[in-house]
Design a protein around this motif. Structure first.
Motif, PDB file in Angstrom:
ATOM      1  N   ALA A 122       0.821  -1.219   0.000  1.00 37.58           N
ATOM      2  CA  ALA A 122       0.000   0.000   0.000  1.00 37.58           C
ATOM      3  C   ALA A 122       0.853   1.266   0.000  1.00 37.58           C
ATOM      4  CB  ALA A 122      -0.918  -0.007   1.218  1.00 37.58           C
ATOM      5  N   GLU A 123       2.061   1.183   0.534  1.00 37.72           N
ATOM      6  CA  GLU A 123       2.931   2.366   0.634  1.00 37.72           C
ATOM      7  C   GLU A 123       3.960   2.447  -0.490  1.00 37.72           C
ATOM      8  OE1 GLU A 123       2.280   0.423   3.240  1.00 37.72           O
ATOM      9  OE2 GLU A 123       1.710   1.654   4.971  1.00 37.72           O
ATOM     10  N   ARG A 124       3.916   1.475  -1.395  1.00 40.17           N
ATOM     11  CA  ARG A 124       4.920   1.408  -2.459  1.00 40.17           C
ATOM     12  C   ARG A 124       4.926   2.684  -3.310  1.00 40.17           C
ATOM     13  NH1 ARG A 124       7.423  -2.386  -5.923  1.00 40.17           N
ATOM     14  NH2 ARG A 124       6.493  -4.241  -4.995  1.00 40.17           N
ATOM     15  N   VAL A 125       6.141   3.238  -3.579  1.00 39.19           N
ATOM     16  CA  VAL A 125       6.259   4.378  -4.503  1.00 39.19           C
ATOM     17  C   VAL A 125       7.210   4.066  -5.658  1.00 39.19           C
ATOM     18  CG1 VAL A 125       5.646   6.183  -2.821  1.00 39.19           C
ATOM     19  CG2 VAL A 125       8.042   5.496  -3.071  1.00 39.19           C
ATOM     20  N   ILE A 126       8.011   3.002  -5.516  1.00 43.24           N
ATOM     21  CA  ILE A 126       8.921   2.597  -6.597  1.00 43.24           C
ATOM     22  C   ILE A 126       8.426   1.252  -7.145  1.00 43.24           C
ATOM     23  CG2 ILE A 126      11.317   2.021  -7.211  1.00 43.24           C
ATOM     24  CD1 ILE A 126      10.958   4.951  -6.324  1.00 43.24           C
ATOM     25  N   THR A 127       8.126   1.233  -8.443  1.00 41.24           N
ATOM     26  CA  THR A 127       7.614  -0.015  -9.033  1.00 41.24           C
ATOM     27  C   THR A 127       8.743  -1.021  -9.217  1.00 41.24           C
ATOM     28  OG1 THR A 127       8.002   0.715 -11.303  1.00 41.24           O
ATOM     29  CG2 THR A 127       5.836   1.249 -10.328  1.00 41.24           C
ATOM     30  N   HIS A 128       8.351  -2.279  -9.374  1.00 42.82           N
ATOM     31  CA  HIS A 128       9.325  -3.337  -9.643  1.00 42.82           C
ATOM     32  C   HIS A 128      10.087  -3.017 -10.927  1.00 42.82           C
ATOM     33  CE1 HIS A 128      10.863  -7.301 -10.795  1.00 42.82           C
ATOM     34  NE2 HIS A 128      10.793  -7.613  -9.522  1.00 42.82           N
ATOM     35  N   GLU A 129       9.358  -2.499 -11.922  1.00 44.45           N
ATOM     36  CA  GLU A 129       9.971  -2.193 -13.229  1.00 44.45           C
ATOM     37  C   GLU A 129      11.046  -1.116 -13.098  1.00 44.45           C
ATOM     38  OE1 GLU A 129       6.615  -2.536 -12.745  1.00 44.45           O
ATOM     39  OE2 GLU A 129       6.739  -4.546 -13.626  1.00 44.45           O
ATOM     40  N   GLU A 130      10.799  -0.113 -12.253  1.00 46.77           N
ATOM     41  CA  GLU A 130      11.799   0.952 -12.059  1.00 46.77           C
ATOM     42  C   GLU A 130      13.088   0.387 -11.462  1.00 46.77           C
ATOM     43  OE1 GLU A 130       9.844   5.130 -10.922  1.00 46.77           O
ATOM     44  OE2 GLU A 130       8.814   3.450  -9.965  1.00 46.77           O
ATOM     45  N   GLY A 131      12.929  -0.511 -10.498  1.00 46.74           N
ATOM     46  CA  GLY A 131      14.097  -1.142  -9.884  1.00 46.74           C
ATOM     47  C   GLY A 131      14.867  -1.957 -10.909  1.00 46.74           C
ATOM     48  N   GLU A 132      14.104  -2.709 -11.696  1.00 52.63           N
ATOM     49  CA  GLU A 132      14.710  -3.580 -12.701  1.00 52.63           C
ATOM     50  C   GLU A 132      15.462  -2.768 -13.761  1.00 52.63           C
ATOM     51  OE1 GLU A 132      12.832  -7.729 -13.498  1.00 52.63           O
ATOM     52  OE2 GLU A 132      11.823  -6.177 -14.665  1.00 52.63           O
ATOM     53  N   LYS A 133      14.852  -1.641 -14.141  1.00 58.45           N
ATOM     54  CA  LYS A 133      15.443  -0.782 -15.177  1.00 58.45           C
ATOM     55  C   LYS A 133      16.787  -0.218 -14.703  1.00 58.45           C
ATOM     56  CE  LYS A 133      14.049   2.991 -18.211  1.00 58.45           C
ATOM     57  NZ  LYS A 133      14.185   4.344 -17.680  1.00 58.45           N
ATOM     58  N   LEU A 134      16.799   0.249 -13.466  1.00 62.51           N
ATOM     59  CA  LEU A 134      18.035   0.823 -12.917  1.00 62.51           C
ATOM     60  C   LEU A 134      19.131  -0.260 -12.840  1.00 62.51           C
ATOM     61  CD1 LEU A 134      19.396   3.326 -11.632  1.00 62.51           C
ATOM     62  CD2 LEU A 134      18.613   2.486  -9.412  1.00 62.51           C
ATOM     63  N   ALA A 135      18.739  -1.446 -12.380  1.00 63.12           N
ATOM     64  CA  ALA A 135      19.707  -2.547 -12.266  1.00 63.12           C
ATOM     65  C   ALA A 135      20.275  -2.906 -13.640  1.00 63.12           C
ATOM     66  CB  ALA A 135      19.037  -3.762 -11.635  1.00 63.12           C
ATOM     67  N   LYS A 136      19.411  -2.921 -14.628  1.00 64.35           N
ATOM     68  CA  LYS A 136      19.839  -3.257 -16.001  1.00 64.35           C
ATOM     69  C   LYS A 136      20.845  -2.241 -16.508  1.00 64.35           C
ATOM     70  CE  LYS A 136      17.097  -6.070 -18.956  1.00 64.35           C
ATOM     71  NZ  LYS A 136      15.706  -6.335 -19.128  1.00 64.35           N
ATOM     72  N   GLU A 137      20.553  -0.976 -16.201  1.00 66.46           N
ATOM     73  CA  GLU A 137      21.444   0.109 -16.641  1.00 66.46           C
ATOM     74  C   GLU A 137      22.873  -0.123 -16.130  1.00 66.46           C
ATOM     75  OE1 GLU A 137      19.797   4.004 -15.700  1.00 66.46           O
ATOM     76  OE2 GLU A 137      21.848   4.817 -15.744  1.00 66.46           O
ATOM     77  N   TYR A 138      22.974  -0.629 -14.908  1.00 70.04           N
ATOM     78  CA  TYR A 138      24.293  -0.858 -14.321  1.00 70.04           C
ATOM     79  C   TYR A 138      24.766  -2.308 -14.488  1.00 70.04           C
ATOM     80  CZ  TYR A 138      24.238   3.786 -12.236  1.00 70.04           C
ATOM     81  OH  TYR A 138      24.230   5.148 -12.052  1.00 70.04           O
ATOM     82  N   GLY A 139      23.932  -3.132 -15.118  1.00 67.73           N
ATOM     83  CA  GLY A 139      24.316  -4.522 -15.369  1.00 67.73           C
ATOM     84  C   GLY A 139      24.434  -5.361 -14.108  1.00 67.73           C
ATOM     85  N   VAL A 140      23.584  -5.075 -13.115  1.00 67.62           N
ATOM     86  CA  VAL A 140      23.642  -5.846 -11.866  1.00 67.62           C
ATOM     87  C   VAL A 140      22.328  -6.599 -11.670  1.00 67.62           C
ATOM     88  CG1 VAL A 140      25.261  -4.224 -10.803  1.00 67.62           C
ATOM     89  CG2 VAL A 140      22.819  -3.957 -10.368  1.00 67.62           C
TER      90      VAL A 140
END
Ligand SMILES: Nc1nc2c(ncn2[C@@H]2O[C@H](COP(=O)(O)OP(=O)(O)OP(=O)(O)O)[C@@H](O)[C@H]2O)c(=O)[nH]1
Length: 197
Positions: A122-140
């Protein structure tokens, strides 16, 4: 075989709770007690019938302890970098954390990004996709975890232990270990329950 794993991220993202969940299988609810400087915990995991000791360093997220924790980066073989899916600033600061990591850590350090507190839907402000996108950008590699329910906590540490073990001992007949593939296949296996407990 023994490795140093360091937990990093803003204060109160849940670093201590993730470690306690992994080590003792319990959730540290109640009052938040910020880590002072650095704290240590050990756990032995089994990878392919081999004992792998993880020496885990729980760092203080508060800015004033930064100079203390910088001294440890160099000796870490793996870094778990956490943000809180309910606090945008902790996610926005991930880039700054990665800049510090590139400055102070070993060049070949294993990095994993974790979006913690996934139980707080209910308090989520960062989506799973946003996390995944950032990780992909850094290759982690990336996953969402919850120290409260235990979702993906074992998986995160086991993936790190496997990666470190395979880097250290690569049998000639063994295919190269791919941490991203391992995480995906383990997630598929536990899809029925929403993640590895
Ligand atoms: N609902 C929920 N609460 C969590 C979770 N993980 C941590 N918390 C809560 O978040 C607060 C901070 O957790 P800590 O583990 O102490 O945070 P930290 O990152 O170690 O903080 P510093 O030591 O200051 O760097 C505590 O009140 C925890 O109970 C989680 O997965 N779900």
């Amino acid at each position: 075989m023994s490795f140093h794993v360091m937990l990093l991220g803003d204060s109160a993202v849940g670093k201590t709770c993730i470690l306690v969940r992994f080590k003792d299988g319990a959730f540290l609810g109640g009052n938040f007690i910020a880590t002072v400087g650095i704290d240590f915990r050990n756990k032995v995991v089994t990878v392919d019938n081999m004992k792998v000791k993880l020496q885990m360093w729980d760092t203080a997220g508060q800015e004033r302890f930064r100079s203390v924790t910088h001294a440890y980066y160099r000796d870490a073989q793996a870094l778990l970098l956490l943000y809180d899916i309910t606090r945008k600033s902790s996610f926005d600061n991930i880039r700054a954390w990665l800049t510090e990591i590139y400055e102070y850590a070993q060049k070949d350090v294993v990095i994993m990004l974790l979006g913690n507190k996934s139980d707080m839907a209910a308090e989520r402000v960062i989506t799973h996709e946003e996390g995944e996108k950032l990780a992909k950008e850094y290759g982690v590699p990336f996953m969402e975890t919850s120290a409260k329910t235990g979702v993906n906590v074992e998986l995160a540490f086991h993936a790190i232990a496997r990666e470190l073990k395979h880097r250290n001992i690569q049998q000639p007949h063994e295919p190269k270990f791919k941490i991203h593939d391992y995480i995906e296949s383990e997630k598929q296996k536990s899809n029925c329950c929403g993640g590895i407990m």
